[in-house]
Design a protein around this motif. Structure first.
Motif, PDB file in Angstrom:
ATOM      1  N   UNK A 519       0.826  -1.200   0.000  1.00 10.46           N
ATOM      2  CA  UNK A 519       0.000   0.000   0.000  1.00 10.46           C
ATOM      3  C   UNK A 519       0.866   1.259   0.000  1.00 10.46           C
ATOM      4  N   UNK A 520       0.254   2.381  -0.296  1.00  5.98           N
ATOM      5  CA  UNK A 520       0.996   3.644  -0.345  1.00  5.98           C
ATOM      6  C   UNK A 520       1.619   3.995   1.006  1.00  5.98           C
ATOM      7  N   UNK A 521       1.000   3.545   2.101  1.00  7.23           N
ATOM      8  CA  UNK A 521       1.550   3.834   3.429  1.00  7.23           C
ATOM      9  C   UNK A 521       2.607   2.827   3.860  1.00  7.23           C
ATOM     10  N   UNK A 522       2.969   1.891   2.961  1.00  6.87           N
ATOM     11  CA  UNK A 522       3.991   0.904   3.251  1.00  6.87           C
ATOM     12  C   UNK A 522       3.471  -0.402   3.797  1.00  6.87           C
ATOM     13  N   UNK A 523       2.200  -0.448   4.207  1.00  7.92           N
ATOM     14  CA  UNK A 523       1.620  -1.692   4.722  1.00  7.92           C
ATOM     15  C   UNK A 523       1.547  -2.731   3.609  1.00  7.92           C
ATOM     16  N   UNK A 524       1.808  -3.989   3.969  1.00  4.90           N
ATOM     17  CA  UNK A 524       1.817  -5.067   2.987  1.00  4.90           C
ATOM     18  C   UNK A 524       0.694  -6.054   3.274  1.00  4.90           C
ATOM     19  N   UNK A 525      -0.083  -6.385   2.258  1.00  5.35           N
ATOM     20  CA  UNK A 525      -1.121  -7.404   2.341  1.00  5.35           C
ATOM     21  C   UNK A 525      -0.654  -8.628   1.564  1.00  5.35           C
ATOM     22  N   UNK A 526      -0.737  -9.783   2.175  1.00  2.00           N
ATOM     23  CA  UNK A 526      -0.325 -11.023   1.531  1.00  2.00           C
ATOM     24  C   UNK A 526      -1.553 -11.851   1.180  1.00  2.00           C
ATOM     25  N   UNK A 527      -1.529 -12.438   0.003  1.00  2.00           N
ATOM     26  CA  UNK A 527      -2.676 -13.234  -0.388  1.00  2.00           C
ATOM     27  C   UNK A 527      -2.463 -13.977  -1.681  1.00  2.00           C
ATOM     28  N   UNK A 528      -3.570 -14.391  -2.256  1.00  2.00           N
ATOM     29  CA  UNK A 528      -3.593 -15.055  -3.556  1.00  2.00           C
ATOM     30  C   UNK A 528      -4.232 -14.106  -4.551  1.00  2.00           C
ATOM     31  N   UNK A 529      -3.553 -13.862  -5.647  1.00  2.00           N
ATOM     32  CA  UNK A 529      -4.059 -12.923  -6.648  1.00  2.00           C
ATOM     33  C   UNK A 529      -4.842 -13.677  -7.721  1.00  2.00           C
ATOM     34  N   UNK A 530      -6.036 -13.158  -8.037  1.00  2.00           N
ATOM     35  CA  UNK A 530      -6.901 -13.787  -9.035  1.00  2.00           C
ATOM     36  C   UNK A 530      -7.061 -12.856 -10.239  1.00  2.00           C
ATOM     37  N   UNK A 531      -6.376 -13.137 -11.352  1.00  2.00           N
ATOM     38  CA  UNK A 531      -6.497 -12.266 -12.523  1.00  2.00           C
ATOM     39  C   UNK A 531      -7.744 -12.521 -13.359  1.00  2.00           C
ATOM     40  N   UNK A 532      -8.356 -13.718 -13.246  1.00  2.00           N
ATOM     41  CA  UNK A 532      -9.509 -14.037 -14.073  1.00  2.00           C
ATOM     42  C   UNK A 532     -10.367 -15.093 -13.382  1.00  2.00           C
ATOM     43  N   UNK A 533     -11.693 -14.914 -13.468  1.00  2.00           N
ATOM     44  CA  UNK A 533     -12.645 -15.900 -12.964  1.00  2.00           C
ATOM     45  C   UNK A 533     -13.741 -16.062 -14.006  1.00  2.00           C
ATOM     46  N   UNK A 534     -13.842 -17.261 -14.575  1.00  2.00           N
ATOM     47  CA  UNK A 534     -14.897 -17.562 -15.536  1.00  2.00           C
ATOM     48  C   UNK A 534     -16.097 -18.140 -14.787  1.00  2.00           C
ATOM     49  N   UNK A 535     -17.307 -17.732 -15.195  1.00  2.00           N
ATOM     50  CA  UNK A 535     -18.515 -18.272 -14.595  1.00  2.00           C
ATOM     51  C   UNK A 535     -19.499 -18.671 -15.682  1.00  2.00           C
ATOM     52  N   UNK A 536     -20.399 -19.574 -15.323  1.00  2.00           N
ATOM     53  CA  UNK A 536     -21.315 -20.157 -16.307  1.00  2.00           C
ATOM     54  C   UNK A 536     -22.683 -19.510 -16.307  1.00  2.00           C
ATOM     55  N   UNK A 537     -22.846 -18.443 -15.536  1.00  3.64           N
ATOM     56  CA  UNK A 537     -24.153 -17.795 -15.427  1.00  3.64           C
ATOM     57  C   UNK A 537     -23.961 -16.284 -15.393  1.00  3.64           C
ATOM     58  N   UNK A 538     -24.812 -15.557 -16.121  1.00  2.01           N
ATOM     59  CA  UNK A 538     -24.648 -14.111 -16.233  1.00  2.01           C
ATOM     60  C   UNK A 538     -24.872 -13.390 -14.913  1.00  2.01           C
ATOM     61  N   UNK A 539     -25.829 -13.849 -14.095  1.00  6.48           N
ATOM     62  CA  UNK A 539     -26.197 -13.115 -12.881  1.00  6.48           C
ATOM     63  C   UNK A 539     -25.028 -12.939 -11.910  1.00  6.48           C
ATOM     64  N   UNK A 540     -24.289 -14.000 -11.551  1.00 12.30           N
ATOM     65  CA  UNK A 540     -23.143 -13.788 -10.665  1.00 12.30           C
ATOM     66  C   UNK A 540     -22.012 -13.006 -11.329  1.00 12.30           C
ATOM     67  N   UNK A 541     -21.917 -13.079 -12.659  1.00 12.65           N
ATOM     68  CA  UNK A 541     -20.899 -12.277 -13.355  1.00 12.65           C
ATOM     69  C   UNK A 541     -21.200 -10.793 -13.178  1.00 12.65           C
ATOM     70  N   UNK A 542     -22.463 -10.406 -13.414  1.00 16.53           N
ATOM     71  CA  UNK A 542     -22.846  -9.006 -13.278  1.00 16.53           C
ATOM     72  C   UNK A 542     -22.657  -8.537 -11.840  1.00 16.53           C
ATOM     73  N   UNK A 543     -23.121  -9.345 -10.904  1.00 18.45           N
ATOM     74  CA  UNK A 543     -23.004  -8.971  -9.498  1.00 18.45           C
ATOM     75  C   UNK A 543     -21.548  -8.845  -9.079  1.00 18.45           C
ATOM     76  N   UNK A 544     -20.737  -9.832  -9.421  1.00 13.86           N
ATOM     77  CA  UNK A 544     -19.345  -9.823  -9.000  1.00 13.86           C
ATOM     78  C   UNK A 544     -18.543  -8.697  -9.603  1.00 13.86           C
ATOM     79  N   UNK A 545     -18.811  -8.358 -10.852  1.00 10.24           N
ATOM     80  CA  UNK A 545     -18.044  -7.285 -11.501  1.00 10.24           C
ATOM     81  C   UNK A 545     -18.458  -5.918 -10.983  1.00 10.24           C
TER      82      UNK A 545
END
Length: 703
Positions: A519-545
Motif C-alpha cells: 500500500x501507499x503507506x507501506x503496509x503489505x497485504x499477503x494473499x492469492x491474486x486472481x487475474x480471471x474468474x470464468x462463470x457459467x451464469x450471467x447473474x453472478x458475473x454481473x453482481x461480482x463485476x
C-alpha cells in the motif's frame, strides 16, 4: 560500387533479411532466435577465422540458460557442467560462505540450471544451431569478413573489399571494440575498469593428483573463490568436469596490456601471475604454479559509460558493444543472450520492413534499464558486499525470463497503439438482485447455511516472470524471489443458493499464490491474486463485476464426475478451450483441509477493479480503478463454511488450447495468455466438498 541487393522479399511472411555483424555469443544467439521467428539470417559477418577461439570458460546463469533452453540449446551437450556449490574464502583460506547453487533450494525453474561451459565448446554449439537446416534456410556465416562501414538507415554493410550488402535489419554484435557503436547517436569509448584478469585452463587431474590441491578439485560442480579487497581468484570446472577454469582478477597497475596487440588474447608469463598473488594462501599459490603457459592469457577488464541509445534507424546493437560487463555476477554473456532473444520477440514472423525502426525502439525500451542496472551491479560486485545485498542482486539478475519480459513490453506497446480501446466490463441498469441484495436493492437478510460447494483444484509450479506479467501494476509482487511460482486452476460448483431460488452455477479461475500488495503507506497485504474468474451464469458475473470489482467473464463449464475421477472442460459456444482432469481420487480426512485456495501466506484474495468511463472521447479511461482485497478471516465470519469431504490425487493434468479469434472472439485475448502458462509440476490436486457459501461481502477497497 552499387549496393548488392539480396533476394527482394515483398511478402513479410517470407521473413526479414537479417545482417549480423559479429558471430560471438550474442550474434549467434540472435541468429538462432530470429531464424525461429521465420526470418532469413542471410549474412553473419565475423572478421576472425575462429582459428584461435579463446580457451576459457563462462557461466550460463539461470536467466541465460532458461532462455537458451527455450531456443532448443542444451549446453550440457557441449560439455557444460552444472554448478552445485559456491565456496568463498578469505585470501588466507578461511571459509566465509558455502552456498548451494544446484537449483538453489528450488529458486530456479527446471530449465534454469546454472551451468559452467567451455567458451569454445559453447560457441561451436551455437554456431551449429545457427547453421542447422531444420528451421528454414541456414544462417550464412562469413568468416574473415571485415566490415569497414555500415549505414544504419539503409541497413547496409560495406566490406573491406568494397562490396556493399543490404538487408532489412542490421544487428551489431561486434564486441567491446565495436564499429556499429560508432553509428549510434551518442558514442562512448571503453576505458579500463582499473582491473585486469589472468585466465587459463588446467586439467582437473593435475589438481586431483596433488594432496595439497586435491580438496579444490574433488567436488564436481564446485565454484571456489578467494577474495580480498583488490584481488580475486575464481576456479570452476567445465568440459564434463575434465578441465578447471581460472580467472584471477587484480589491479591493472600490477600488469601491463599491449594495447597494440590483441588485447583479449595476450600471453603473459607465469612469474607475473605468481607475483601478483604471492600473498594468497599456499594452496592457491600451488594451484597457480600449475598454470599452463600455453593457455595463460591476460585480459583487460573494460568498462564504458551508459549509452542512452542502442538503436539507430534499422540498426540495433547488443551485448558488449553497448554494455561491456566486468566479470562478476556471470552477466556478460547472459546479457548478450537476453538482448538477442528480446530482439527476436520484437520482430515476430510476419512483421513488415516498415515496422522495423519502431520495433527496435521497443527492444531498447525492454532492455536498456535492465542491462544498465545489472551493469552497475557488476561494478559494485568488485567490492566486498554484505550477504543481504549480494542476495538481492542474485534475485534481480537471475530471477528473470527475457522471453516473457520482452513479450509483455511488446504487448503493452501494441496496446498503446490503440489508446481508445475499451477495457470492458458490462454496464447495467440500477440496483439488481444478487447475493448481497434482494430484488428491491435491499440488503439480503437470508444467509443460507444449506448452500453447498464442490471445488476441484490443481496447484502447480510455473514461471514467476510469466505470471507477474498478469499483475496490474508494480505494487503487486511475489513474496519469494524464486523464479518458481505457484498457481492453481480451481473450479467450483455451487448449489442451493437462495438468491438464485435454490439453484446454482459453476466458476473456474486462475489463482496466483504467494503474492503481496504494498500500500501507499507501506503496509503489505499477503494473499492469492486472481487475474480471471470464468462463470457459467450471467447473474453472478454481473453482481461480482459491479459490486465487488471481480474480473469475471463467461464460459461454459461441463463436469463429468465418477467415483474416482473428475473431468471438466471449458468452452464458448461449442469451442472447447480447456481440459482439466483429476484421476485416481482417494478420500482423506476432511478435517485436514481448511477449504481455502491459498497456503500459509494466504490472508485473502487480491483482485483489481476496473470500470471504463462512458463517452466517445473517454475510451480507454477508467471511471474506477483500484485494488480490492477479500480477507479470509472476515469472510468466514459472514457465514462459516464446513468441509464435509476431501479427496486427493497425484494424477492430474491441465490442457489449455488458445484456439483463434474466430473460435473465441471475446475470450481469445485471455485464453491465449492462459495457454502460455507452463505446468512445470503438479504439486497438489484435490476435490473439497462442503456446506455454507459466504457472499463475499467482506470485499474491500485497499486504497
Amino acid at each position: 560500387m552499387a549496393i548488392k541487393e539480396l533476394k527482394d522479399l515483398n511478402n513479410p511472411e517470407d521473413g526479414l533479411r537479417i545482417l549480423i555483424i559479429g558471430a560471438g555469443i550474442g550474434g549467434l544467439t540472435a541468429a538462432i532466435a530470429l531464424r525461429q521467428q521465420g526470418h532469413r539470417v542471410e549474412k553473419l559477418f565475423e572478421r576472425s577465422r575462429f582459428a584461435n577461439e579463446i580457451g576459457a570458460a563462462i557461466h550460463l546463469s539461470p536467466n541465460a540458460n532458461g532462455v537458451l533452453q527455450r531456443l532448443g540449446i542444451d549446453a550440457t551437450k557441449f560439455g557444460a557442467v552444472e554448478a552445485e556449490l559456491l565456496r568463498e574464502y578469505t585470501p588466507d583460506g578461511e571459509p566465509v560462505h558455502i552456498t548451494q547453487l544446484k537449483n538453489s533450494a528450488g529458486m530456479w525453474r527446471h530449465a534454469q540450471r546454472w551451468l559452467l561451459v567451455h567458451r569454445a565448446h559453447f560457441h561451436e554449439g551455437l554456431k551449429a544451431a545457427a547453421q542447422a537446416s531444420d528451421r528454414g534456410p541456414s544462417a550464412v556465416l562469413h568468416t574473415a569478413s571485415k566490415v569497414v562501414d555500415v549505414d544504419p538507415h539503409l541497413a547496409t554493410v560495406t566490406l573491406e573489399n568494397g562490396e556493399i550488402i543490404s538487408g532489412d535489419v542490421l544487428i551489431g554484435a561486434d564486441g567491446v571494440h565495436s564499429l556499429t557503436r560508432t553509428k549510434l547517436p551518442t558514442i562512448n569509448t571503453p576505458f579500463s575498469s582499473g582491473k585486469n584478469a589472468f585466465r587459463f585452463l588446467m586439467a582437473r587431474q593435475q589438481a586431483l593428483g596433488d594432496p595439497e590441491t586435491n580438496s579444490v578439485a574433488r567436488d564436481f560442480g564446485a565454484v571456489d573463490m578467494w577474495d580480498s579487497s583488490d584481488r580475486r581468484v575464481v576456479i570452476y570446472p567445465c568440459a564434463n568436469n575434465e578441465l578447471l577454469n581460472f580467472v584471477c582478477i587484480h589491479p591493472d597497475s600490477m600488469t601491463t596490456i599491449d594495447v597494440g596487440g590483441d588485447s583479449y588474447n595476450q600471453q603473459i608469463g607465469k612469474d607475473t601471475l605468481l607475483d601478483v598473488f604471492k600473498d594468497f594462501n599456499p594452496q592457491v599459490r600451488k594451484l597457480l604454479e600449475k598454470a599452463d603457459p600455453v593457455t595463460l592469457k591476460l585480459w583487460p577488464l573494460l568498462d564504458m559509460d551508459t549509452l542512452p541509445e542502442w538503436i539507430n534507424g534499422r540498426m540495433a546493437v547488443l551485448g558488449d558493444a553497448v554494455h561491456p560487463f566486468l566479470p562478476y555476477r556471470a552477466s556478460g554473456g547472459a546479457m548478450a543472450i537476453e538482448d538477442a532473444v528480446s530482439l527476436a520477440v520484437m520482430l515476430p514472423r510476419g512483421i513488415s520492413r516498415q515496422d522495423v525502426p519502431e520495433r527496435l525502439k521497443v527492444y531498447q525500451m525492454a532492455r536498456h534499464e535492465r542491462a544498465t542496472t545489472v551493469q552497475e551491479m557488476t561494478r559494485e560486485s568488485s567490492k566486498l558486499l554484505s550477504q543481504e545485498k549480494a542476495m538481492g542482486m542474485v534475485a534481480y539478475i537471475y530471477g528473470h525470463d527475457e522471453f516473457d519480459h520482452s513479450a509483455q513490453v511488446l504487448r503493452k506497446y501494441l496496446w498503446s497503439k490503440t489508446p481508445h480501446m475499451y477495457w470492458r466490463q458490462p454496464i447495467v441498469f440500477g440496483p439488481m438482485p444478487g447475493p448481497r441484495q434482494d430484488w428491491m436493492g435491499r440488503d439480503r437478510a437470508l444467509k443460507s447455511l444449506e448452500s453447498t460447494f464442490m471445488t476441484a483444484s490443481i496447484k502447480f509450479k510455473t514461471s514467476r516472470t510469466l505470471l507477474q506479467n498478469l499483475f496490474p501494476n508494480d505494487r503487486y509482487s511475489f513474496i519469494s524471489p524464486s523464479t518458481v511460482a505457484r498457481a492453481s486452476f480451481s473450479q467450483t460448483t455451487l448449489n442451493g443458493m437462495d438468491w438464485l431460488g435454490g439453484g446454482g452455477y459453476r466458476h473456474i479461475g486462475l489463482y496466483i499464490h504467494g503474492v503481496q500488495y504494498k500500500k501507499e503507506n507501506g503496509e503489505v497485504l499477503k494473499g492469492t491474486y486472481m487475474p480471471i474468474l470464468f462463470e457459467s451464469l450471467a447473474d453472478p458475473i454481473v453482481s461480482g463485476r459491479e459490486e465487488l470489482g471481480m474480473p469475471k467473464l463467461y464460459t461454459a463449464i461441463d463436469v463429468h464426475e465418477r467415483s474416482s475421477s473428475y473431468r471438466l472442460q471449458t468452452s464458448w459456444q461449442g469451442a472447447v478451450w480447456g481440459h482439466f482432469e483429476l484421476e485416481d481420487l482417494e478420500d482423506q480426512d476432511p478435517a485436514a483441509d481448511k477449504g481455502t485456495i491459498g497456503g500459509e501466506d494466504d490472508d485473502g484474495i487480491l483482485v483489481y477493479r476496473y470500470i471504463p468511463k462512458v463517452g466517445k472521447d473517454t475510451k480507454g479511461q477508467a471511471e474506477a480503478e483500484y485494488p480490492v482485497f477479500v480477507p479470509h478471516a472476515q469472510e468466514s465470519k459472514v457465514l462459516p463454511s464446513q468441509v464435509t469431504r476431501l479427496r486427493r490425487t497425484t494424477n492430474a493434468k491441465v490442457e489449455i488450447s488458445a484456439l483463434g479469434w474466430d473460435a473465441l472472439p471475446t475470450l481469445h485475448h485471455v485464453v491465449t495468455r492462459l495457454a502460455e502458462i507452463p505446468i512445470d509440476e503438479v504439486i497438489d490436486a484435490k476435490i473439497t466438498e462442503g456446506r455454507g457459501v459466504p457472499d463475499v461481502s467482506s470485499a474491500q477497497r485497499i486504497e
